[in-house]
Design a protein around this motif. Sequence first.
Motif, PDB file in Angstrom:
ATOM      1  N   VAL A  24      53.135  50.841  28.441  1.00 17.16           N
ATOM      2  CA  VAL A  24      53.399  49.393  28.342  1.00 17.16           C
ATOM      3  C   VAL A  24      52.773  48.653  29.513  1.00 17.16           C
ATOM      4  O   VAL A  24      52.098  47.627  29.339  1.00 17.16           O
ATOM      5  N   TRP A  25      52.991  49.169  30.723  1.00 15.16           N
ATOM      6  CA  TRP A  25      52.431  48.508  31.891  1.00 15.16           C
ATOM      7  C   TRP A  25      50.897  48.503  31.854  1.00 15.16           C
ATOM      8  O   TRP A  25      50.263  47.489  32.185  1.00 15.16           O
ATOM      9  N   LEU A  26      50.309  49.610  31.463  1.00 14.77           N
ATOM     10  CA  LEU A  26      48.851  49.675  31.421  1.00 14.77           C
ATOM     11  C   LEU A  26      48.293  48.755  30.342  1.00 14.77           C
ATOM     12  O   LEU A  26      47.276  48.084  30.553  1.00 14.77           O
ATOM     13  N   GLY A  27      48.952  48.705  29.185  1.00 14.24           N
ATOM     14  CA  GLY A  27      48.500  47.785  28.142  1.00 14.24           C
ATOM     15  C   GLY A  27      48.587  46.333  28.570  1.00 14.24           C
ATOM     16  O   GLY A  27      47.669  45.540  28.327  1.00 14.24           O
ATOM     17  N   LEU A  28      49.697  45.951  29.224  1.00 12.60           N
ATOM     18  CA  LEU A  28      49.823  44.578  29.714  1.00 12.60           C
ATOM     19  C   LEU A  28      48.791  44.272  30.792  1.00 12.60           C
ATOM     20  O   LEU A  28      48.255  43.150  30.857  1.00 12.60           O
ATOM     21  N   THR A  29      48.488  45.262  31.623  1.00 12.42           N
ATOM     22  CA  THR A  29      47.481  45.046  32.662  1.00 12.42           C
ATOM     23  C   THR A  29      46.107  44.820  32.051  1.00 12.42           C
ATOM     24  O   THR A  29      45.356  43.923  32.478  1.00 12.42           O
ATOM     25  N   LEU A  30      45.753  45.618  31.046  1.00 12.78           N
ATOM     26  CA  LEU A  30      44.452  45.436  30.385  1.00 12.78           C
ATOM     27  C   LEU A  30      44.356  44.068  29.728  1.00 12.78           C
ATOM     28  O   LEU A  30      43.324  43.392  29.819  1.00 12.78           O
ATOM     29  N   LEU A  31      45.427  43.652  29.070  1.00 16.96           N
ATOM     30  CA  LEU A  31      45.422  42.321  28.450  1.00 16.96           C
ATOM     31  C   LEU A  31      45.285  41.225  29.495  1.00 16.96           C
ATOM     32  O   LEU A  31      44.552  40.245  29.295  1.00 16.96           O
ATOM     33  N   SER A  32      45.981  41.365  30.598  1.00 18.98           N
ATOM     34  CA  SER A  32      45.923  40.355  31.641  1.00 18.98           C
ATOM     35  C   SER A  32      44.527  40.278  32.264  1.00 18.98           C
ATOM     36  O   SER A  32      44.010  39.188  32.510  1.00 18.98           O
ATOM     37  N   VAL A  33      43.924  41.433  32.515  1.00 20.89           N
ATOM     38  CA  VAL A  33      42.572  41.434  33.086  1.00 20.89           C
ATOM     39  C   VAL A  33      41.585  40.821  32.115  1.00 20.89           C
ATOM     40  O   VAL A  33      40.735  39.997  32.495  1.00 20.89           O
ATOM     41  N   GLN A  34      41.666  41.202  30.840  1.00 22.09           N
ATOM     42  CA  GLN A  34      40.748  40.641  29.846  1.00 22.09           C
ATOM     43  C   GLN A  34      40.922  39.134  29.723  1.00 22.09           C
ATOM     44  O   GLN A  34      39.937  38.387  29.636  1.00 22.09           O
ATOM     45  N   PHE A  35      42.162  38.686  29.719  1.00 25.82           N
ATOM     46  CA  PHE A  35      42.443  37.256  29.622  1.00 25.82           C
ATOM     47  C   PHE A  35      41.859  36.512  30.811  1.00 25.82           C
ATOM     48  O   PHE A  35      41.250  35.445  30.657  1.00 25.82           O
TER      49      PHE A  35
END
Length: 980
Positions: free
Chosen positions: A820-831
């Motif tokens: 969950v944390w890694l997925g949210l981090t990837l989304l945040s970086v992409q955003f």
Amino acid sequence: MLGSAPGLSGRWERLEPRPRARMLRQVLHAGLRTSFHALGRFVASHPVFFASAPVLLSILLGASFSRYRVEDDVESLLAPKHSLAKIEGNLVDSLFPVNRSKHALYSDLQTPGRYGRVIVTTRKGSVLDPVHLDTILKLHRRIYQMQVTVPATGFNSFNYSFSYLCLPDDKNVCIIDDIIRAMEEIQSARTSNRSIPTLRYPITQLADGRQAYIGHQLGGVQGWGPSGAVRGPGTGARGEGVRSARALQLTYYLQARGGLMDRVASQWEKAFCAELQHFAALHPKLGLYPSTSSSLRTDFQFSSVLARRPLLASLGVCGVLAVLCCSMRDCVRSKPWLGLLALLSITLSGLTAAGILNLTGATYNSTYLGIPFVMLGHGLFGSFEMLSSWRRTREDQHVKERVASVFEDVMLRFSGSTMLHLMTLGLAASPLTNMEAVRLFCRTAALAVTISYVYMLSFYSSCLVFTGYLETGYRHGCFCRRVPKPDRLDSKPAWYRCLMYTRYQDETQTTNPPHAVGHPHTPNPNLTHTHAHTHPHTANNPAAHGHGLVANSTHPHPHTHTTANTTDLHPQDSHLLLGCVRRCYGDWITNTYVKPFVVLLYLVYISFGLMGFLQVTQGSDPSALVAMDTATVLYTRAQQRYFSSYSPVIGFYIYESAPYWNASVQRDLLEYAKGFQRISWLEAYLNYLSDRNQSTSQPRENFTRTLRHSFLREPQFAHFADDIIFAERGQGEEPDVAASRIFLVAKTTENKREEMSVLLDTLRRLSLTSRVRFLIFNPSFVYLDRYAAAVSSPLRHSLLAVLFLLGLSSLAVVEPLVSVWLGLTLLSVQFGVLGFMTLWGVELDCMSVLCLISALGHSADCSGPLLCGFASGRGDSRTRWVRVALERHGVPSLQTLICYSAALVPVGSVRSNLTRTLFRCLTLTAGCSALHTLAFLPTLLTFLPPSKSRGRPEGEGQRQEVECVEMNDSTRVVDQITTV
């Protein structure tokens, strides 16, 4: 144990599925760790083979560069592969091929295989002034008479002129632009002292009575108003008189019949550009901007030529910083060569991937400039993680055991991040991707990442073995010579003592105390120790290692239990960055008074990212991906400046037989063309009938007979014969109009491409409801049609694939909270990258999408180990484990980001739009990844899950220590196990 804990039976039944899932993760994790441990021992046992095999393979495959080929078809790369516009273009070419046009051609509608085009501008005055008009006609005659010799030497050489290569009309005379005929009429009238014919804009009437559209040939026009007032540029109404014009565009169409004529046409295009360059030097008052059919391809591939030296500079800068990042104060523990060897491993993997591409017949294009940076970020991450893990191993162990421990610790994380890279790149390289440039890039990058992973396991690991033997042999990490004993160093100069400074032997003895009760310990290089502590707080607890993709493990030190206590066993030789993180940054970023400011910074980050996300624009113009100051860019700028008042000529094609004689059909077709500047055979024919007092609603045979035998035989209407296709019906019957076309031109503003996209969608929706089957086409529609979906779909698919992989792996390999944390981090970086690149002036084109896809893997490389290192800990406080994770995994990520960012700096100096987009997107990727890894995540993890409140289980009051001492002699290996 449950019996000794009353009241826990109900709780155990309620939480039964969770221990089972954890047990499955432990089993899989233990199996993978054991496999990598065995692989590490195998590599360490055969270092010469694993070091030499990749080098030999790279040399053999590198010899295949004789098959190096460059992609010639830029349209197939940058345009959506499957689009309605391409189908419509094929239909248009089959109905109205360019060779069938015998009267007039429109330079922005027909795009034959070969052509030469030039925009002529004036520094002062108008192109219609007598002196400029005579000069332009002189240029036209020189181009018309220009000859090329093919082949250049030999007895079989022939001279080819434009009259031999051009497209002929019905009188076998070269088709030239209508503006040339109008200018010749003006020059002839001035010479004979006749009244100058009025030139109207954008549709004028020639001397033969034919109406011609010159909106794409005359630019920067100022017209006369009805009362003689001067109108601004491009503000004239239909047929308004031209007062002055700042620019003129001429197009010369060539035929390319077969291989020989194509080579001749190619040579003619080169001679065309050379002639214009020479003519511009003789006439400095005119500005000439040439463009040919090969200009876009040449200028697109020219970015690779410009980037050669900056790429070498990037490699040099990255090498210097990698050496510094691998160096330490202690000359024995320092390993500067590993920094260069890591870059050598990445270079060899790139050479191997290029050799495979050459052997398979693949072609190269300039978008491949981003592949070295994908390999660089991933390879540096693996090398620095391995080096960091090596420094955490016990120095009294054998080199093979230390390398096996490094594999056991690092390779699970490195393999997981490689899988993320391959998942994102592989799905973007699948047939689901509609953009050929994106598909080829991702396919090649996936191949390069795979080979880089294999070479990291083999070549770099064997180099680590060699440097490990240097360390065990008490040799200098840089010069590889044995370091003198301390008593001998005292007599040496100060600079020599500084160069040979080490505390290796002293600290090895002091940090490895006696292990057997009552038996003193003497340092022995052949003596290695392994300890297993059954302590619930250790990071080696199996429950603490249920992280498959990027799991963390820590090697236990003798009699030191791995909790949040991070007392340095070797304080004298701490790495500079490690010391800064341990003593300064870790305490500062987790400080209670700093956390609110970090959270505020993240809110600002999200706000600006959202601001840019709402302003994302499409970059469908292929000229935005070529080198700066090239012919394509200069020509495009001149065209946008002087010819932006009207859209390109849009072909309105009626591809099925229609009842043109029907009054309602006539009204519909006239209504469709209303509001456009138009050149329509139907409108001219209806006016022709009205002028002759004939009804426009006639029977089919009368309508067709008058069209064929009267209207098309008039000289001023004869050119409309190119726009009508007749189909025979039967003997003695008038043929039907099987297909026809009219030409439309729309009034535009500065946002020309956006308006063309809207116009395309509007007319297509209209064609679905019309009783007349028609389509519209312009060559630029190939780039506009479904461009947004074609560009964004690979990124969307890759992101969904990563989230699916993380969710699937959380069921068996990775802890769910880590996923969950890694997925949210990837989304945040992409955003953030998407928003900030828009604010930086980067449009969403194929190059920026490629960078966004690669950013998924890069951000996972940086943040994944930190998250799993934090999640693996049990007991103590969140703050302590955040500091531990920063020390163990934040420092390698910081080293990777430093070297990666420095390597991007030389690329930013390349004068190319493509490399400018690459530099900006990759810089934002590195910056956003650094913010999340070093600031946002360490702060948020101190007060958000996963929890650290789980202490040791009841009933485990005593700690057991099992000590295994492995003593090696020349003939046998003796294992002694002592339980304390």
